[in-house]
Design an enzyme around this catalytic site. Structure first.
Site, PDB file in Angstrom:
ATOM      1  N   ASP A   1      37.682  44.878  54.384  1.00 10.42           N
ATOM      2  CA  ASP A   1      37.761  44.623  52.940  1.00 10.42           C
ATOM      3  C   ASP A   1      39.216  44.588  52.467  1.00 10.42           C
ATOM      4  OD1 ASP A   1      34.986  45.001  53.168  1.00 10.42           O
ATOM      5  OD2 ASP A   1      35.148  47.110  52.651  1.00 10.42           O
TER       6      ASP A   1
ATOM      7  N   ASP B   1      41.558  47.836  53.040  1.00 11.09           N
ATOM      8  CA  ASP B   1      41.938  47.689  51.629  1.00 11.09           C
ATOM      9  C   ASP B   1      43.435  47.437  51.443  1.00 11.09           C
ATOM     10  OD1 ASP B   1      39.303  48.219  51.236  1.00 11.09           O
ATOM     11  OD2 ASP B   1      39.572  50.250  50.534  1.00 11.09           O
TER      12      ASP B   1
END
Length: 904
Positions: A195, A172
């Protein structure tokens, strides 16, 4: 044109109150006190509120700014960060998402508790809430590693711009938190694994490098269905890198993304894609079945190149396809970003001047103004890019700007020269005369250093990549290269290590016909490796002490190697001494797998291992003292196993298993220095048990969890050791991942529960099977819906049942059936205050402080050979002291001992 530039430069020098900078800044941040502020947040706070008519430029001098979790508040508009150097101006922090409710589910807890409000809303190093933010020429990173969500930046504001920046993390890295917010990235590097570009905003990546560790996903978009655009990557390089913080990632393919929420939109146009991209591209619907069948997902590709651009193997999702030429025309920066207000950040020139080498001068001189576009001599806080098969001559003087050498570029040293900073990626540094290059050199990928004469590299080296020595001459290393941990490969000529730390922490390989010359006993880092093949030569006038020495690929045994023992490869009066290292590094695998260790030998009794990955137990008894490095190391149980060496958990780690069976056991002495979790995942319908029969010492929180979500079962931790040295908290408040599952903890031996608190949550339970498993020092809390199964008569100091706390009384299944079952009783004896015995005295070292677990008024610190290094009065159970890497004995006034391993 040249005259105009020179006059402008002189004007800036004369007019700026910070005259050494090319940027006319409103404020300067400098750690050394030479600016207006020493911290970045102080400069942000000084920006006028709600200022819409102009930008506020904050110039940040080189340094590692890693003590602040930063925020641009919503009333601080049009803030601009300008770094002095992209690679040397580093904004860094390390908080990540976890399951510690006392710190707001952010860890490390002691750092998370320093921050409040929007600053800690996410784990980002920098949270941007003020519209119009801009950053150039710097690095923003989150260094938490593979532990959970840990953003470098969280963007909550519209119209943000990043130019020539590195944004790095693991999971992230960039979070776009708000519908409709727009961001523009130009020539940036974004690095991560899981991600790492995610959220619901609009972002245009223009000529950026998107670099992935293996095994993960680049994007996790959650684009609202009504939003026309999500993430657009145009003319970007999609690359892969080894060296993941989680070593098991290396060598794995990765995916372009997976849908997070809503109906994601991602487009890749004119990008060069590495072959490490999984052919499916996507392929993981992340529990959103509609992702594969909905045309409202816009996952598009167009005119990409490289081995990973082949779409023939892409996942067969309705919304995943190639764009038509007509459709691709709608994915320009203008179409994506302009909106209703005509925002056009791509038309704004960078505030930091960026030069491109065009060789327009009469020579190849690096300071010749005509050789650069725009014309001029690049200065401090500016950037100079040299790319492709071109040669730049360092013909004397100092090159003050950051120089990026890429794609085969060559820097030829023709006279003694100084480079403020060189970043090399697939580049060459060469010479054909006796010269010296000073300054700094960082490896971004392989660098070749080639000379036919004597080239002295007095520049400090840093990086993790290869440096290849070529040419018949000698490269002489004279700087302190401690920050270089890559690999020297001597293919031709001689590499001469003349000074202390000149080889850094790098390994060295000497090929046939080449030579390594070592002239300083401390040139080599003891934990590095040295490899030489027949035909290669080691010219030694110093003693090289290390733990890994290979001859023709064979690891040599402990001993001394010299011109007498190995005359075919060693010359000179020096020697190579191979000894056992003071510390081993463990990457991942079973604890008896020699290839998991660096060096590649099994540690012996009393030796120290730093675990940086997931260590799995094995049938072979572990005898080494293992320290699970904070935020990285983990222990996975694989059977009924044993360790005679101490297992030390620095915090925020786990002891876990995943099995189809009934669980595993571990007999080992365990020290817990900060919060950890015991996690059980079993597919067995009858449940599973984690049996821990060794001693557990510590004062932190142990969270007990049943993490199996697809099976309803009962998983429990069975404590069978003498844990009288544990004074922390047994936290069994997290519900099993399956709604019908159970999780519990069992005290099965004398002192099993130590002196800690026992917290039991709804639907969870504790079981007391030994009359002495608790004492009057224990605090037992049974929240509503919790159970205590009592098969023996036990004693605790205090008891909470639901919302009522008791200090006296006897409690049984008959008196309190909603909380207690079994034929035993719980008796309260609150007046026996527990004091740690001498045997319970323990300590650990953290951030320059020794933290004591137990009472002591005076502390003496000695080395393993008996040398006293420190004596100090103890204040609040803490002693401030700087210790070098090693193992020490601590002695308190009662002469009790504790062995302390210190890692710096």
């Amino acid at each position: 044109m040249k005259l105009k530039f020179t006059l402008l430069w002189a004007f800036l020098i004369l007019c700026s109150s910070h005259s050494i900078f090319a940027i006319d800044a409103d404020m300067v941040v400098a750690q050394d006190g030479s600016g207006d502020f020493t911290t970045i947040q102080a400069a942000i706070d000084a920006v006028p509120s709600n200022q819409t008519d102009r930008r506020t430029v904050i110039f940040i001098k080189n340094g590692l700014y890693n003590t602040e979790k930063l925020i641009i508040p919503s009333n601080k508009l049009n803030v601009t960060f300008i770094g002095e150097s992209r690679d040397q101006t580093i904004i860094s922090y390390h908080i990540y998402d976890c399951t510690s409710p006392t710190s707001g589910n952010k860890c490390p807890a002691e750092d998370a508790l320093l921050w409040t409000g929007d600053v800690i809303r996410t784990s980002a190093t920098l949270t941007i809430m003020g519209e119009g933010f801009r950053a150039e020429n710097l690095t923003i990173q989150n260094t938490a590693g593979p532990v959970g969500q840990a953003q470098a930046i969280t963007v909550r504001a519209d119209k943000c711009v990043f130019i020539n920046c590195d944004l790095t993390g693991y999971q992230d890295t960039i979070y776009f938190w708000n519908d409709g917010i727009r961001c523009y990235f130009k020539e940036c590097l974004v690095l991560g694994r899981t991600d790492y570009i995610y959220g619901d905003g609009i972002a245009f990546f223009d000529a950026c490098e998107i670099r992935s560790y293996g095994g993960g996903y680049i994007t996790a978009p959650s684009t609202p269905q009504s939003q026309a655009y999500g993430f657009v990557f145009s003319h970007c390089d999609i690359t892969y890198t080894d060296g993941s913080p989680q070593p098991t990632n290396d060598g794995q393919s990765f995916r372009l993304g997976r849908p997070w929420h809503e109906y994601p939109k991602v487009a890749w146009l004119y990008c060069d894609m590495t072959g490490m991209i999984n052919p499916q591209g996507w392929g993981d619907t992340w529990n959103m079945d509609y992702a594969a069948t909905s045309a409202d997902l816009h996952l598009y590709e167009y005119m990409n190149t490289g081995a990973g651009a082949d779409m023939s193997g892409r996942a067969s999702w309705v919304g995943l396809r190639a764009l038509t030429e007509t459709e691709a025309a709608d994915y320009t920066a203008a179409k994506v970003l302009n909106g209703n207000d005509g925002w056009a950040p791509y038309e704004d020139a960078p505030l930091v001047t960026s030069y491109q080498w065009d060789n327009g001068g009469s020579d190849n001189g690096w300071l010749t103004a005509e050789n650069w576009d725009p014309d001029g001599s690049p200065a401090s806080a500016e950037v100079a890019n040299v790319s492709g098969q071109v040669t730049v001559d360092a013909n004397g003087g100092t090159f003050a700007a950051d120089m990026n050498l890429t794609a085969g570029a060559e820097l030829n040293i023709t006279a003694n020269s100084t480079a403020a900073y060189i970043a090399g990626e697939d580049a060459t540094i060469s010479s054909s005369s006796d010269v010296t290059l000073s300054g700094k050199i960082a490896t971004k990928d392989t660098i070749i250093i080639s000379t036919t004469a004597n080239l002295t590299i007095d520049a400090k080296l840093s990086g993790i990549h290869k440096i290849i020595k070529r040419g018949t001459g000698t490269v002489i290393l004279t700087a302190d290269n401690t920050d270089f941990s890559g690999l020297f490969i001597v293919e031709e000529g001689t590499l001469d290590a003349q000074t202390e730390n000149s080889l850094g922490k790098a390994g060295v390989e000497v090929k046939n016909g080449a030579s390594l010359k070592v002239e300083n006993d401390a040139a080599f880092f003891p934990e590095s490796s040295l490899s030489v093949v027949t035909g290669g030569t080691l010219d030694l006038s110093a003693t090289v002490t290390l733990s890994e020495f290979y001859i023709d690929g064979t690891l040599q045994t402990v001993g001394s190697y010299s011109a007498t023992t190995n005359p075919s490869i060693i010359t000179g009066t020096g020697s190579v001494v191979v000894g056992r290292p003071s510390t081993f590094l463990f990457s991942s695998g079973t604890w008896d797998n020699v290839s998991s260790y660096t060096p590649a030998i099994l540690p012996e009794q009393g030796e120290t291992v730093l675990c940086e990955g997931e260590m799995e137990t094995a049938s072979t008894t572990n005898v080494a003292n293992v320290i699970f490095v904070k935020n990285k190391g983990k222990l996975r149980l694989r059977g009924q196993h044993k360790s005679t060496g101490t297992l030390t958990f620095e915090g925020n780690q786990r002891i876990s298993y995943a099995t189809s069976g009934t669980g595993f056991s571990l007999e080992a002495p365990i020290i817990i220095q900060d919060d950890i979790s015991f996690e059980m995942s079993s597919a067995n319908l009858g449940g599973s048990t984690m049996e821990l029969t060794g001693t557990i010492v510590g004062s932190a929180t142990v969270s007990v969890k049943n993490t199996r979500s697809d099976v309803s079962n009962n998983s429990k931790v069975w404590l069978g050791g003498d844990n009288s040295g544990f004074s922390g908290t047994w936290d069994v408040t997290t519900h099993a991942s399956n709604a019908s599952g159970l999780v519990g903890i069992i005290g099965a031996s004398a002192n099993a529960m130590g002196t800690g608190s026992i917290l039991i949550g709804q639907d969870n339970y504790v079981q007391f099977d030994h009359a002495e498993c608790t004492s009057s020092a224990n605090n037992l809390v049974l929240n509503p819906g919790a159970k205590a199964t009592v098969t023996a008569d036990i004693i605790v100091g205090s008891l909470t049942l639901g919302t009522t706390t008791y200090s006296t009384g006897v409690f049984t299944a008959a008196s309190n059936p909603e909380y207690i079952e079994g034929n035993g009783s719980i008796t309260l004896e609150p007046n026996a205050l527990h004091q740690p015995s001498i045997s319970e005295f323990s300590a650990y070292y953290k951030n320059g402080q020794i933290i004591l677990n137990g009472n002591a008024e005076e502390l003496r610190i000695i080395t393993m050979d008996g040398k006293v290094v420190h004596e100090q009065h103890v204040i609040n159970n803490q002693v401030t002291v700087n210790l070098k890497t090693g193992v020490y004995l601590l002695i308190n006034e009662n002469n009790s001992l504790y062995k302390l391993a210190v890692i710096n």
